[in-house]
Design a protein around this motif. Structure first.
Motif, PDB file in Angstrom:
ATOM      1  N   GLY A 187       0.798  -1.288   0.005  1.00  0.00           N
ATOM      2  CA  GLY A 187       0.130   0.013  -0.016  1.00  0.00           C
ATOM      3  C   GLY A 187       0.877   1.304   0.083  1.00  0.00           C
ATOM      4  N   GLU A 188       0.032   2.500   0.066  1.00  0.00           N
ATOM      5  CA  GLU A 188       0.821   3.630  -0.080  1.00  0.00           C
ATOM      6  C   GLU A 188       1.747   3.980   1.066  1.00  0.00           C
ATOM      7  N   GLU A 189       1.234   3.582   2.414  1.00  0.00           N
ATOM      8  CA  GLU A 189       2.320   3.724   3.632  1.00  0.00           C
ATOM      9  C   GLU A 189       3.213   2.623   3.668  1.00  0.00           C
ATOM     10  N   ASP A 190       3.081   1.507   2.900  1.00  0.00           N
ATOM     11  CA  ASP A 190       4.290   0.561   2.666  1.00  0.00           C
ATOM     12  C   ASP A 190       5.165   1.263   1.791  1.00  0.00           C
ATOM     13  N   MET A 191       4.504   1.818   0.634  1.00  0.00           N
ATOM     14  CA  MET A 191       5.923   2.354  -0.440  1.00  0.00           C
ATOM     15  C   MET A 191       6.345   3.614   0.321  1.00  0.00           C
ATOM     16  N   LYS A 192       6.091   4.396   1.083  1.00  0.00           N
ATOM     17  CA  LYS A 192       6.691   5.617   1.675  1.00  0.00           C
ATOM     18  C   LYS A 192       7.819   4.945   2.547  1.00  0.00           C
ATOM     19  N   LYS A 193       7.562   3.945   3.444  1.00  0.00           N
ATOM     20  CA  LYS A 193       8.636   3.380   4.134  1.00  0.00           C
ATOM     21  C   LYS A 193       9.666   2.709   3.423  1.00  0.00           C
TER      22      LYS A 193
END
Length: 232
Positions: A187-193
């Motif tokens: 997901g988006e939060e995963d991608m940010k990390k």
């Protein structure tokens, strides 16, 4: 070419994905282990690399290991190191992590074939933001290496530090070509990390004078599979 996979989450999935890609490209591909892998439906249990002399390859990798029940264990490592005489590409799962997303190796780990050409160091992004004792295999080693106790919460910097440290994820790799795989980026939060981990990996590799690497961000659930084949 021998490609060895080490670290945590995503090794087996990535190994078979790469193996199937090259097999469909017409390469003769072997998948094996120097530790343990889940036993597939079709595999070969052999004692000597010479038994591969007349093997028939197809559009699927040939899986080789010793049958020990639910899993396959390693043939003799000297035989594994000779598999490349009979195949274009040998993929080796050279580490175990008990299905946890990140790994610290003890003495004797990982079990890298001496002839390894490329290493793939894997982690799952789900390790970030969690206690090391819950997400890291052999977390107790972190106290000695980094001064972290069991309640330490892993940051993106911590994850990159584990992957690139010569006592941890980078152990035994030396100057081999390397791909860092950040998996489960769903997901988006995963991608940010994951992008933060990637930036820290680049920083630490530059700090250590290592530039022969790539970072691959993957999610097999979201059809973002490994794609850095041009680097292998």
């Amino acid at each position: 070419m021998i490609i060895s996979l080490v670290g945590g989450g995503g090794k087996t999935t990535t190994m078979f994905y790469i193996g199937r890609y090259f097999a469909k490209e017409g390469k003769n591909v072997i998948v094996t282990t120097t530790t343990h892998i889940v036993k597939p439906e079709n595999y070969m249990d052999i004692d000597s690399a010479k038994e591969l002399k007349n093997i028939t390859f197809g559009e699927e990798p040939v899986v080789i290991g010793k049958d020990i029940g639910e899993k396959l264990s390693s043939p003799d490592i000297k035989e594994v190191e000779a598999f490349d005489k009979y195949a274009d590409i040998v993929l080796v799962e050279a580490d175990g992590a008990k299905r946890l997303p990140i790994k610290l190796p003890r003495d004797g780990e990982p079990v890298l074939p001496e002839k390894t050409d490329i290493c793939i160091v894997c982690m799952g992004i789900d390790a970030v933001g969690e206690k090391i004792s819950e997400k890291c295999f052999r977390y107790e080693i972190a106290k000695e290496l980094f001064g972290w106790n069991k309640d330490h919460v892993l940051s993106t910097e911590d994850a990159a530090r584990i992957l690139t440290d010569k006592r941890a994820g980078f152990k035994g790799i030396n100057n081999n070509k390397c791909v860092f795989v950040i998996n489960k980026v769903d997901g988006e939060e995963d991608m940010k990390k994951a992008l933060e981990v990637e930036n820290y990996i680049k920083f630490f590799c530059k700090e250590n004078g290592f530039d022969n690497f790539r970072v691959s961000i993957t999610s097999y659930r979201e059809n973002r599979a490994f794609c850095d084949f041009d680097f292998l």
